[in-house]
Design an enzyme around this catalytic site. Structure first.
Site, PDB file in Angstrom:
ATOM      1  N   ASN A   7       0.864  -1.184   0.000  1.00 43.81           N
ATOM      2  CA  ASN A   7       0.000   0.000   0.000  1.00 43.81           C
ATOM      3  C   ASN A   7       0.902   1.237   0.000  1.00 43.81           C
ATOM      4  O   ASN A   7       1.676   1.432   0.943  1.00 43.81           O
ATOM      5  CB  ASN A   7      -0.903  -0.028   1.254  1.00 43.81           C
ATOM      6  CG  ASN A   7      -1.865   1.139   1.299  1.00 43.81           C
ATOM      7  OD1 ASN A   7      -1.469   2.272   1.058  1.00 43.81           O
ATOM      8  ND2 ASN A   7      -3.119   0.862   1.612  1.00 43.81           N
ATOM      9  N   ARG A  18       4.237  18.806   0.876  1.00 43.38           N
ATOM     10  CA  ARG A  18       4.798  20.058   0.331  1.00 43.38           C
ATOM     11  C   ARG A  18       4.132  20.441  -0.990  1.00 43.38           C
ATOM     12  O   ARG A  18       4.531  21.376  -1.655  1.00 43.38           O
ATOM     13  CB  ARG A  18       6.324  19.921   0.162  1.00 43.38           C
ATOM     14  CG  ARG A  18       6.980  21.248  -0.138  1.00 43.38           C
ATOM     15  CD  ARG A  18       8.472  21.218  -0.025  1.00 43.38           C
ATOM     16  NE  ARG A  18       8.937  21.251   1.355  1.00 43.38           N
ATOM     17  CZ  ARG A  18      10.231  21.404   1.684  1.00 43.38           C
ATOM     18  NH1 ARG A  18      11.142  21.468   0.718  1.00 43.38           N
ATOM     19  NH2 ARG A  18      10.624  21.444   2.928  1.00 43.38           N
ATOM     20  N   HIS A  43      -5.531   3.648  -1.520  1.00 45.39           N
ATOM     21  CA  HIS A  43      -6.800   3.936  -0.852  1.00 45.39           C
ATOM     22  C   HIS A  43      -7.127   5.414  -1.068  1.00 45.39           C
ATOM     23  O   HIS A  43      -6.821   6.240  -0.231  1.00 45.39           O
ATOM     24  CB  HIS A  43      -6.673   3.620   0.640  1.00 45.39           C
ATOM     25  CG  HIS A  43      -7.978   3.675   1.366  1.00 45.39           C
ATOM     26  ND1 HIS A  43      -8.210   2.959   2.518  1.00 45.39           N
ATOM     27  CD2 HIS A  43      -9.127   4.358   1.122  1.00 45.39           C
ATOM     28  CE1 HIS A  43      -9.439   3.226   2.942  1.00 45.39           C
ATOM     29  NE2 HIS A  43     -10.005   4.042   2.108  1.00 45.39           N
ATOM     30  N   ARG A  45      -8.880   8.330  -0.546  1.00 46.14           N
ATOM     31  CA  ARG A  45      -9.909   8.787   0.389  1.00 46.14           C
ATOM     32  C   ARG A  45     -10.604  10.035  -0.173  1.00 46.14           C
ATOM     33  O   ARG A  45     -10.002  10.760  -0.983  1.00 46.14           O
ATOM     34  CB  ARG A  45      -9.307   9.055   1.766  1.00 46.14           C
ATOM     35  CG  ARG A  45      -8.854   7.759   2.442  1.00 46.14           C
ATOM     36  CD  ARG A  45      -8.368   7.991   3.859  1.00 46.14           C
ATOM     37  NE  ARG A  45      -7.963   6.737   4.513  1.00 46.14           N
ATOM     38  CZ  ARG A  45      -8.784   5.942   5.179  1.00 46.14           C
ATOM     39  NH1 ARG A  45     -10.079   6.263   5.264  1.00 46.14           N
ATOM     40  NH2 ARG A  45      -8.357   4.826   5.740  1.00 46.14           N
ATOM     41  N   HIS A  50      -3.913  11.675   0.795  1.00 44.34           N
ATOM     42  CA  HIS A  50      -2.690  11.070   0.267  1.00 44.34           C
ATOM     43  C   HIS A  50      -2.907  10.710  -1.206  1.00 44.34           C
ATOM     44  O   HIS A  50      -2.700  11.559  -2.063  1.00 44.34           O
ATOM     45  CB  HIS A  50      -2.156   9.905   1.116  1.00 44.34           C
ATOM     46  CG  HIS A  50      -3.189   8.956   1.668  1.00 44.34           C
ATOM     47  ND1 HIS A  50      -4.119   8.310   0.884  1.00 44.34           N
ATOM     48  CD2 HIS A  50      -3.411   8.530   2.946  1.00 44.34           C
ATOM     49  CE1 HIS A  50      -4.861   7.526   1.653  1.00 44.34           C
ATOM     50  NE2 HIS A  50      -4.458   7.652   2.916  1.00 44.34           N
ATOM     51  N   GLU A  70      -8.725   0.330  -2.603  1.00 41.27           N
ATOM     52  CA  GLU A  70      -9.557   0.247  -1.407  1.00 41.27           C
ATOM     53  C   GLU A  70     -10.355   1.525  -1.237  1.00 41.27           C
ATOM     54  O   GLU A  70      -9.879   2.611  -1.616  1.00 41.27           O
ATOM     55  CB  GLU A  70      -8.676   0.096  -0.159  1.00 41.27           C
ATOM     56  CG  GLU A  70      -7.883  -1.161  -0.118  1.00 41.27           C
ATOM     57  CD  GLU A  70      -7.060  -1.241   1.148  1.00 41.27           C
ATOM     58  OE1 GLU A  70      -6.747  -0.200   1.737  1.00 41.27           O
ATOM     59  OE2 GLU A  70      -6.744  -2.372   1.544  1.00 41.27           O
ATOM     60  N   HIS A 190      -3.863  -4.320   7.785  1.00 43.92           N
ATOM     61  CA  HIS A 190      -3.903  -3.195   8.729  1.00 43.92           C
ATOM     62  C   HIS A 190      -2.995  -3.448   9.935  1.00 43.92           C
ATOM     63  O   HIS A 190      -3.196  -4.376  10.708  1.00 43.92           O
ATOM     64  CB  HIS A 190      -5.318  -2.832   9.200  1.00 43.92           C
ATOM     65  CG  HIS A 190      -5.388  -1.391   9.638  1.00 43.92           C
ATOM     66  ND1 HIS A 190      -5.799  -0.358   8.815  1.00 43.92           N
ATOM     67  CD2 HIS A 190      -5.032  -0.825  10.806  1.00 43.92           C
ATOM     68  CE1 HIS A 190      -5.713   0.789   9.480  1.00 43.92           C
ATOM     69  NE2 HIS A 190      -5.240   0.537  10.689  1.00 43.92           N
ATOM     70  N   ASP A 191      -1.973  -2.603  10.018  1.00 45.89           N
ATOM     71  CA  ASP A 191      -1.002  -2.652  11.124  1.00 45.89           C
ATOM     72  C   ASP A 191      -0.150  -3.918  11.149  1.00 45.89           C
ATOM     73  O   ASP A 191       0.442  -4.252  12.184  1.00 45.89           O
ATOM     74  CB  ASP A 191      -1.685  -2.465  12.481  1.00 45.89           C
ATOM     75  CG  ASP A 191      -2.071  -0.993  12.706  1.00 45.89           C
ATOM     76  OD1 ASP A 191      -2.908  -0.746  13.598  1.00 45.89           O
ATOM     77  OD2 ASP A 191      -1.542  -0.124  11.983  1.00 45.89           O
ATOM     78  N   GLY A 213       1.080  -1.264   4.357  1.00 41.02           N
ATOM     79  CA  GLY A 213       1.519   0.065   3.925  1.00 41.02           C
ATOM     80  C   GLY A 213       2.249   0.847   4.991  1.00 41.02           C
ATOM     81  O   GLY A 213       3.461   1.074   4.898  1.00 41.02           O
TER      82      GLY A 213
HETATM   83  C1  LIG Z   1      -8.181  -0.713   4.711  1.00 40.09           C
HETATM   84  C2  LIG Z   1      -6.936  -0.501   5.461  1.00 40.09           C
HETATM   85  O1  LIG Z   1      -6.746  -0.982   6.537  1.00 40.09           O
HETATM   86  C3  LIG Z   1      -5.914   0.399   4.921  1.00 40.09           C
HETATM   87  O2  LIG Z   1      -6.084   0.696   3.576  1.00 40.09           O
HETATM   88  C4  LIG Z   1      -5.990   1.670   5.681  1.00 40.09           C
HETATM   89  O3  LIG Z   1      -7.278   2.168   5.505  1.00 40.09           O
HETATM   90  C5  LIG Z   1      -4.948   2.577   5.175  1.00 40.09           C
HETATM   91  O4  LIG Z   1      -5.484   3.851   5.109  1.00 40.09           O
HETATM   92  P1  LIG Z   1      -4.530   5.046   5.537  1.00 40.09           P
HETATM   93  O5  LIG Z   1      -3.240   4.841   4.779  1.00 40.09           O
HETATM   94  O6  LIG Z   1      -5.296   6.281   5.132  1.00 40.09           O
HETATM   95  O7  LIG Z   1      -4.339   4.888   7.029  1.00 40.09           O
HETATM   96  N1  LIG Z   2      -5.705  -3.152   3.658  1.00 42.23           N
HETATM   97  C1  LIG Z   2      -4.630  -2.774   4.539  1.00 42.23           C
HETATM   98  C2  LIG Z   2      -3.681  -1.878   3.824  1.00 42.23           C
HETATM   99  O1  LIG Z   2      -3.783  -1.687   2.625  1.00 42.23           O
HETATM  100  C3  LIG Z   2      -2.579  -1.254   4.560  1.00 42.23           C
HETATM  101  O2  LIG Z   2      -2.851  -1.072   5.913  1.00 42.23           O
HETATM  102  P1  LIG Z   2      -1.617  -0.509   6.793  1.00 42.23           P
HETATM  103  O3  LIG Z   2      -0.489  -1.479   6.630  1.00 42.23           O
HETATM  104  O4  LIG Z   2      -1.280   0.844   6.228  1.00 42.23           O
HETATM  105  O5  LIG Z   2      -2.136  -0.457   8.210  1.00 42.23           O
END
Ligand SMILES: CC(=O)[C@@H](O)[C@H](O)COP(=O)(O)O
Ligand SMILES: NCC(=O)COP(=O)(O)O
Length: 239
Positions: A7, A18, A43, A45, A50, A70, A190-191, A213
Site C-alpha cells: 500500500n 509540500r 486507498h 480517500r 494522500h 480500497e 492493517h497494522d 503500507g
Molecule cells: C483498509 C486498510 O486498513 C488500509 O487501507 C488503511 O485504511 C490505510 O489507510 P490510511 O493509509 O489512510 O491509514
Molecule cells: N488493507 C490494509 C492496507 O492496505 C494497509 O494497511 P496498513 O499497513 O497501512 O495499516
C-alpha cells in the site's frame, strides 16, 4: 505463498506535505513491483489526503502485477474504480473523516448495499473483497453478498500481539477457516509489520494476500524500499 500487496498511500502523504511531485508515487508503484511486491494497493480517500484520483489513473498503466483499490463505495469511488478497472476492489466502511480504517463491515446491517455494489463491480469483471472483523456472524453474512474475498481487519491482532500472540491470532484462525468453508478467499491487512507478520502468516490457513503500507513505508525510511519489500516477502514464505 501468501502474496504481498504494498500500500503506497504514505508515499503520497509525504509528497502532499509540500504539494509538489517528490516522492514520485508512480515511480514508487513501479519500484515496489520491481523489488518483488505481488501487487500495489491504494486507498483514495474522499479528501485526497494522500492518494488522489489522478494518482489512481496514473498508476494503473504501470501495474504489471495486481492493482487493488480500497475505499468506501460512494458513487464517486465506484465510478473511479470502474474507470480504471483494477484486478481487485476492497470495500471498507470508513466515513470520510476517518483517520484510518478502524473496523470491518457490519454485513448484516449493510447487506443490501454491499450486495448491490458487489454485483456492480463483478459485472465489470473486478474481483471484490470486503473488509471484515473476525466475527462469525459477519463472515457468514458476507458470503450472501457474493463477494469473492474477505479482508480480515488485523489491527486487533497487531495490538494484542506483544501481550499474548496466541490469544490475538485465535479469532483470525477461526475466521479464515469459516471463510474458506463458505467458499470465500482470505486477504488480511492493517497494522501488519516486520515483527508480527511471520506469526500471522504461519497461523492463518488459506491466506491469499496481505496488504501492508504504513509500517512498510516507515521501515523503508531506515532500510530502503528495496530491502524492505524483500524483508516482508521473505516473511511470507510458508515454512
Ligand atoms: C483498509 C486498510 O486498513 C488500509 O487501507 C488503511 O485504511 C490505510 O489507510 P490510511 O493509509 O489512510 O491509514
Ligand atoms: N488493507 C490494509 C492496507 O492496505 C494497509 O494497511 P496498513 O499497513 O497501512 O495499516
Amino acid at each position: 505463498m501468501t502474496k504481498l500487496s504494498v500500500n503506497i498511500n504514505k508515499i503520497a502523504t509525504l509528497r502532499n506535505s509540500r504539494g509538489g511531485i517528490i516522492p514520485d508515487v508512480v515511480k514508487a508503484a513501479v519500484d515496489v513491483q520491481l523489488f518483488g511486491a505481488d501487487g500495489v494497493t491504494v486507498h483514495p480517500r474522499p479528501d485526497e489526503r494522500h492518494i488522489t484520483r489522478k494518482d489512481v489513473h496514473n498508476i494503473r498503466p504501470v501495474i504489471k502485477t495486481e492493482f487493488n483499490i480500497e475505499g468506501y463505495p460512494s458513487r464517486e469511488f465506484i465510478d473511479l474504480v470502474k474507470s480504471v478497472r483494477p484486478h481487485q476492489v476492497t470495500l471498507v466502511p470508513d466515513p470520510p473523516e476517518a483517520i484510518t480504517s478502524s473496523s470491518g463491515w457490519d454485513t448484516i446491517a449493510h447487506f443490501s448495499f454491499l450486495q448491490e455494489v458487489i454485483s456492480e463491480f463483478k459485472e465489470s469483471g473486478i474481483r471484490t473483497s470486503i473488509f471484515i472483523d473476525p466475527v462469525e456472524e459477519m463472515i457468514s453474512k458476507a458470503v450472501e453478498t457474493d463477494t469473492d474475498r474477505v479482508e480480515l481487519y488485523t489491527e486487533p491482532y497487531a495490538t494484542g500481539y506483544a501481550k499474548d500472540r496466541e490469544k490475538a491470532v485465535a479469532p483470525f484462525v477461526a475466521a479464515a477457516n469459516l471463510a474458506n468453508k463458505l467458499g470465500m478467499k482470505v486477504n488480511a491487512g492493517h497494522d501488519l509489520n516486520l515483527e508480527n507478520l511471520a506469526y500471522f502468516n504461519e497461523c492463518i490457513p488459506f491466506l491469499k494476500e496481505v496488504s501492508i503500507g504504513h509500517a512498510l513505508i516507515a521501515d523503508a525510511l531506515y532500510l530502503g524500499l528495496e530491502r524492505t519489500v524483500a524483508s516482508y516477502k521473505a516473511l511470507l514464505k510458508k515454512n
